[in-house]
Write a protein that holds these residues in place. Structure first.
Motif, PDB file in Angstrom:
ATOM      1  N   ASP A 275       0.831  -1.217   0.000  1.00  0.00           N
ATOM      2  CA  ASP A 275       0.000   0.000   0.000  1.00  0.00           C
ATOM      3  C   ASP A 275       0.861   1.260   0.000  1.00  0.00           C
ATOM      4  O   ASP A 275       0.496   2.272  -0.601  1.00  0.00           O
ATOM      5  CB  ASP A 275      -0.927   0.002   1.219  1.00  0.00           C
ATOM      6  CG  ASP A 275      -2.069  -0.995   1.061  1.00  0.00           C
ATOM      7  OD1 ASP A 275      -2.242  -1.483  -0.072  1.00  0.00           O
ATOM      8  OD2 ASP A 275      -2.763  -1.283   2.051  1.00  0.00           O
TER       9      ASP A 275
ATOM     10  N   LYS B 162      -1.319   4.122  -1.764  1.00  0.00           N
ATOM     11  CA  LYS B 162      -2.524   4.182  -0.925  1.00  0.00           C
ATOM     12  C   LYS B 162      -2.203   4.800   0.433  1.00  0.00           C
ATOM     13  O   LYS B 162      -3.037   5.445   1.041  1.00  0.00           O
ATOM     14  CB  LYS B 162      -3.086   2.768  -0.722  1.00  0.00           C
ATOM     15  CG  LYS B 162      -3.907   2.276  -1.906  1.00  0.00           C
ATOM     16  CD  LYS B 162      -4.553   0.941  -1.572  1.00  0.00           C
ATOM     17  CE  LYS B 162      -4.749   0.120  -2.832  1.00  0.00           C
ATOM     18  NZ  LYS B 162      -4.558  -1.315  -2.594  1.00  0.00           N
TER      19      LYS B 162
ATOM     20  N   THR C 108      -1.316  -4.215  -9.674  1.00  0.00           N
ATOM     21  CA  THR C 108      -0.862  -3.038  -8.945  1.00  0.00           C
ATOM     22  C   THR C 108       0.454  -2.523  -9.532  1.00  0.00           C
ATOM     23  O   THR C 108       1.323  -3.295  -9.909  1.00  0.00           O
ATOM     24  CB  THR C 108      -0.625  -3.408  -7.464  1.00  0.00           C
ATOM     25  OG1 THR C 108      -1.765  -4.095  -6.988  1.00  0.00           O
ATOM     26  CG2 THR C 108      -0.374  -2.180  -6.616  1.00  0.00           C
TER      27      THR C 108
END
Lengths: 298, 305
Positions: free
Chosen positions: B148, B153, B196
């Motif tokens: 993340d 994120k 991702t």
């Protein structure tokens, strides 16, 4: 013996002619090579991809926009810093400094111009970047600002040295006439000497900018190489990725003939064209200026 | 008369200097091709070894030690990246390609097209260490948290219990095997269909030294690098595979017993089954003697220590 000399002369002349023409041939060969390797990009990569905002070649994202903007911002940053400083140094050496200082300064500037950019890159990574981060409280010192400072430092010797030559070539009589009219020394420099040397100074600036735009190693080390498009004030203080650094960093790994390889050559074509425009602009300006000054003198 | 002599002397000088420039170039070419062709029967044997930057120090250490043991063997080691090594193997310009990743299927095809059958040897293991600045209070992260962070994120250290500072993500360049490995194992958590990507503002630094220098100086940064390259100026992060696993620091033990989640194998590739001196060299690397060097350099030996 005379015969012998004539023979040597013929060979020497031929060699000189060949090396003269070879410069032209090499430029065309290089351009042909770039076109041949890079043009298939247009066929193999969609235009929307090429104009996209994401550069991540190992997953087929080939957006060139962040790289072009990166190169341009860092060059503008370098020019903002290097042009005034470079010209100021030239004016000081040519017009103000006593002759002993001039004899020391001019060679020093030229030696500075010869420092390999990798060494400046090391200085940038170990000294400038940490210092700038603390000074300006940035998330990281690896940014456009650091890159621009280094590129400025790289192009200042070019700008200063060539401008100084141009200022030095302005006839003594111009200054004497101006001073005789009662102007101050500063007014003479600003309104007479500098305008008279304008074409040379412009060439110096263009060469300096060209040097900054094409510089690879130093920017690769200090700009962070993040392919982002920054906006607003962050433009000059965020990390960035330049076209040259992209080619240098990725060419080693890429498989010959792959799409990524072709796109890297496409970037090479763009670089070549941009440098060409800079050079052509510079030389047309110089030619125009020269014609005008020739008219005045005749 | 004098003038002519001087000019001819000058010409001689020019000619001699041209010769001095050109002949070594030609000489080099001849020499290396000679070495190649004679190598099977002559006394000295030279082995070229090109590839992964992660493995350069290791390959150099092996080469030095082996040359001490076998004075008639000359081994040259060059970096450039795993892809560079494999490309050189395909171009027949090297005997051994070092790679920190498995050879890609396109590369095998390209090799086959050149009549080369690449043979793989697993010569060592490597762990990727996640590193932060020593002043950063964070000690441990799960793979998902690291994913993340790198995907963008999580943008501030306070989101994972640290100080209120922006996170600056550092990565190796995309041409590095370490980058690809980190993308697949950490960002995509080893899931094949996971797409991702690194956050675009991830700094891509061209060298390990660049990453260590920036992490050791800047408290905002997070970085990763091969365990062999980590210096005491940066702080190691303990990593857990998921919420249920324990947090483990990278070390020879944790990599060998598979508890540290970011570890990989390092390979050497040869063109076809190695024979003669090349085979001896690779056998020696795989022996206990060769693997001691692996441990000494901070990598992880493949034989249980």
């Amino acid at each position: 013996m005379g015969n012998n000399k004539g023979w040597l002369e013929v060979i020497t002349t031929r060699l000189i002619i060949i090396s003269g023409y070879s410069a032209i041939i090499f430029v065309f060969l290089i351009f042909y090579f770039l076109l041949e390797a890079g043009l298939p990009t247009i066929r193999n990569v969609q235009l929307t991809n090429l104009l996209g905002q994401r550069w991540y070649p190992i997953e087929e994202y080939f957006g060139l926009l962040p790289l072009i903007i990166g190169s341009i911002t860092v060059t503008i940053g370098a020019a903002l810093f290097a042009v005034p400083v470079g010209i100021a140094i030239a004016i000081f050496i040519a017009e103000i400094a006593p002759s002993w200082a001039r004899n020391i300064l001019k060679p020093i500037i030229e030696v500075l111009g010869g420092i390999p950019s990798v060494i400046l890159g090391f200085l940038g990574i170990l000294v400038f970047a940490p210092y700038i981060r603390r000074l300006l409280d940035l998330p990281t010192g690896l940014s456009v600002f650091t890159g621009a400072l280094l590129l400025g430092a790289i192009s200042i010797p070019t700008i200063a040295s060539i401008s100084e030559d141009a200022l030095d070539a302005v006839p003594r009589s111009y200054r004497d006439a101006s001073l005789a009219l009662g102007t101050t020394e500063w007014q003479t420099i600003w309104y007479v000497t500098l305008p008279a040397a304008r074409s040379g100074v412009l060439t110096a600036i263009m060469l300096g900018i060209g040097r900054a735009f094409g510089e690879t190693m130093a920017v690769m080390m200090v700009t962070g190489n993040a392919p982002v498009i920054p906006s607003g004030l962050a433009l000059f203080f965020s990390p960035i990725r330049t076209m040259t650094a992209t080619i240098a960093a990725e060419m080693g790994e890429v498989a010959t003939g792959s799409t990524h390889y072709q796109v890297l050559f496409m970037i090479g074509i763009l670089l070549f064209l941009i440098e060409l425009v800079v050079n052509i602009t510079a030389s047309t300006v110089v030619i125009k200026q020269r014609k005008r000054s020739e008219r005045i003198l005749s | 008369m004098f003038v002519t002599i001087i000019t001819t002397m000058r010409n001689f000088k020019v000619i001699i200097s041209i010769c001095l420039i050109i002949f070594p170039l030609l000489g080099c070419g001849f020499e290396s091709s000679d070495n190649r062709s004679q190598s099977t029967e002559s006394e000295t044997y030279s082995i070229d070894n090109v590839g992964s930057d992660t493995m350069v120090n290791l390959a150099l250490a092996w080469a030095e030690e082996y040359q001490n043991l076998q004075p008639n063997i000359r081994i040259s080691v060059t970096g450039g990246g795993s892809g560079t090594g494999i490309t050189s193997l395909i171009n027949k310009s090297t005997d051994i390609a070092n790679a920190s990743r498995v050879i890609k299927s396109e590369e095998i095809e390209a090799a086959k097209a050149q009549g080369i059958d690449p043979i793989q040897f697993n010569v060592a293991r490597d762990a990727i260490a996640v590193i932060v600045n020593p002043n950063n209070p964070i000690d441990q992260l799960t793979l998902e948290q690291i994913s993340d962070i790198y995907s963008g994120k999580i943008n501030n250290w306070k989101e994972i219990g640290g100080e209120d500072r922006p996170i600056v993500r550092l990565s190796r360049e995309t041409n590095s095997g370490t980058h690809v490995y980190f993308l697949e194992t950490v960002l995509r958590l080893g899931q094949v269909d996971n797409k991702t990507l690194f956050s675009p503002d991830t700094l891509l630094l061209p060298s390990s030294e660049g990453i260590i220098a920036e992490v050791s100086d800047n408290p905002n940064t997070i970085g990763y690098d091969g365990l062999g390259y980590v210096t005491p100026e940066v702080k190691l992060i303990a990593v857990a595979k998921d919420n249920k696993s324990t947090f483990e620091y990278p070390s020879i033990e944790t990599v060998n017993n598979n508890t540290y989640p970011i570890a990989r194998d390092l390979y050497m590739y040869t063109a076809g089954q190695p024979v003669g001196a090349l085979k001896d060299y690779i056998d020696w690397i795989l022996s206990a003697e060769g693997q001691v060097i692996v441990a000494n350099l901070g990598f992880v030996p493949i034989l249980p220590p």
